[in-house]
Motif scaffolding. Sequence first.
Motif, PDB file in Angstrom:
ATOM      1  N   TYR A   1      -8.697  -8.731  -6.786  1.00 49.12           N
ATOM      2  CA  TYR A   1      -7.636  -7.811  -7.203  1.00 49.12           C
ATOM      3  C   TYR A   1      -8.191  -6.618  -7.987  1.00 49.12           C
TER       4      TYR A   1
ATOM      5  N   HIS B   1      -2.209  -3.852  -1.839  1.00 49.96           N
ATOM      6  CA  HIS B   1      -3.087  -2.827  -2.417  1.00 49.96           C
ATOM      7  C   HIS B   1      -2.797  -1.449  -1.812  1.00 49.96           C
TER       8      HIS B   1
ATOM      9  N   ASP C   1      -2.187  -9.696   0.197  1.00 49.99           N
ATOM     10  CA  ASP C   1      -2.807  -8.905  -0.869  1.00 49.99           C
ATOM     11  C   ASP C   1      -3.306  -7.554  -0.361  1.00 49.99           C
TER      12      ASP C   1
ATOM     13  N   TYR D   1      -9.732   1.584  -5.052  1.00 50.53           N
ATOM     14  CA  TYR D   1      -8.729   2.441  -4.433  1.00 50.53           C
ATOM     15  C   TYR D   1      -8.278   3.538  -5.397  1.00 50.53           C
TER      16      TYR D   1
ATOM     17  N   HIS E   1      -1.249   1.995  -3.701  1.00 50.76           N
ATOM     18  CA  HIS E   1      -2.089   3.200  -3.730  1.00 50.76           C
ATOM     19  C   HIS E   1      -1.783   4.039  -2.491  1.00 50.76           C
TER      20      HIS E   1
ATOM     21  N   LEU F   1     -10.625  -4.202  -5.862  1.00 49.11           N
ATOM     22  CA  LEU F   1      -9.928  -3.352  -4.893  1.00 49.11           C
ATOM     23  C   LEU F   1      -8.996  -2.364  -5.585  1.00 49.11           C
ATOM     24  N   ASN F   2      -8.317  -2.815  -6.627  1.00 49.89           N
ATOM     25  CA  ASN F   2      -7.410  -1.918  -7.344  1.00 49.89           C
ATOM     26  C   ASN F   2      -8.178  -0.747  -7.951  1.00 49.89           C
TER      27      ASN F   2
ATOM     28  N   SER G   1      -1.159 -10.740  -5.515  1.00 49.30           N
ATOM     29  CA  SER G   1       0.043  -9.903  -5.536  1.00 49.30           C
ATOM     30  C   SER G   1       1.303 -10.765  -5.556  1.00 49.30           C
TER      31      SER G   1
END
Length: 566
Positions: free
Chosen positions: A405, A44, A40, A412, A48, A408-409, A161
């Motif tokens: 998820y 990420h 994962d 970022y 990004h 962090l998504n 992911s």
Amino acid sequence: MQPLNLVLLWHMHQPDYRNYETGEFMLPWVYLHAIKDYSDMASHFEAHPAMKAVVNFVPVLLDQIEDYAAQFAMGQLRDPLLRLLATPDLEQVSTEDRLRAFDSCFRSNHVTMMQPYPAYKRLFELHETLRERGEPELAYLSGQYLADLLVWYHLAWTGESVRRDNEVVVKLMTQEKGFSYENRMQLFNVMGEVIQGLIPRYRKLAESGQIELSTTPHYHPLAPLLIDFSSALDSEPGSSLPAEAAYPGGKSRIAHQLTSATESHARRFGTEPDGVWPAEGAVSTPLLEIMSDQYCRWSASGEAVLANSLRKSYPARSLPERGQYLYQPYRVEGKAGSVTCFFRDEKLSDMIGFEYAKWFGRDAAEHMVHSLEDIARNSPPGENPVVSVILDGENAWEYYPYNGYYFLNDLYEILENHDSIRVTTYRDYLAFMNPADVVTLPVLAAGSWVYGTFSTWIGDRDKNRAWDLLCAAKHSYDLVMQSGRLTSEEMAKAERQLASCESSDWFWWLGDYNPPYVVSSFDQLFRDNLANLYALLKLPVPVSVNEPISHGGVAQESGGAMRRAS
């Protein structure tokens, strides 16, 4: 608002779970974190491309990831739980294997990794109903129950992911039950592909310049203590120490483990690392001198270590507000001064590790960014602040919905588009840094990222006893290695086994603030490592090595795989 530099450092580590005598993996945490967290975290970054960070891989973790990759490729499995997943007829497995599945396949955070899946939750409830009636009742659970349990446990440990991108995983989660041997092997093959692709994915990210890869002495030793037990007294003057005055030859052992780590890193990633995150963020001046000898450019530790160091350096002064000293690079006077030191922001790091899991992902991400903006606003004019957020890259996400998820998504996404926050790496920061920004530190107080002390690894009866057992084994090791009784191959095996015995993890888990079942596992692993070392040295195993060191106690937040900084 003046610009602010942000370095995120994700520390990836698991101790060596292999029994070198049998070749078996005693616990499954490496491959489970590989299919969940390490995959994962790479995903990420891939999603990004403007996001930058430092990723620290401990070599002994990479050794085990490569070991698992080879097992999947050859089909020769040395992990009991993986073997069960790939066993054709689960009706015929031994009682020991059945109990292993029952003991292993409910070990996770039930709130985030079981309750969202009704089929998995039903398996747990059935097991608990029968267990309450007595162990023999578990014999009524069929091979199909075992198949469903093994599949759901591994599905729960599959990264977000992978779930979003892999049709096999989606199909199995939709199927819910009645998993066939073919279904189990489909999942097995997905896991193998994920694990085999991990190291190449991180190497590609590093080659693009998006991430910087750093390292740790090979087997994650608590370096300042191996060099000098009395370093524990820097932060806790009244601390109890082991019976031995010092670990025999500790300084050369750390130098060797650091050299081994550098060579391992270069072999896997094509270049030597610029920086070292020492095990547990534990630093001392002698350790920095060893790093200097090996051309390390940067290292990092905890905020409390810096505060203790400033108090020792300037005893007549009061410590200013943390914003006045924390967000700067430092160099220690003397030989260690060639290594630039950074110190983590404990509050922000602990918010990710312990608090944001309870928040909505977007709210948590925005709160962190607002906190960084406040730091920038309050920085002295003309300064070039650098904020270090450093924590484990695998252990926190089990407590987040969807494995972190959304947090962090969103984090970022905000950071890579922010006008004033410059995400960077330590290597890149050093490349454009003004030398005048570096502050000289007259005295470095030895300590770690946990409380600024070494109390997690030394000082109580159980931990000190473990050190005494290790010191005794090292004395025997030195005598045998100098005797000429072993071949070069036998010496290499003994050295590898000693390095595994030196890991900080064995000492971390001993103590009454950790749950008994975990303490028992790591206590046994440590003593098995010692016993294997004596066997490789062709010496009898002392009776003391066969006696449990610690029994654990009531689980509490101060225990577990993560610890707050203060």
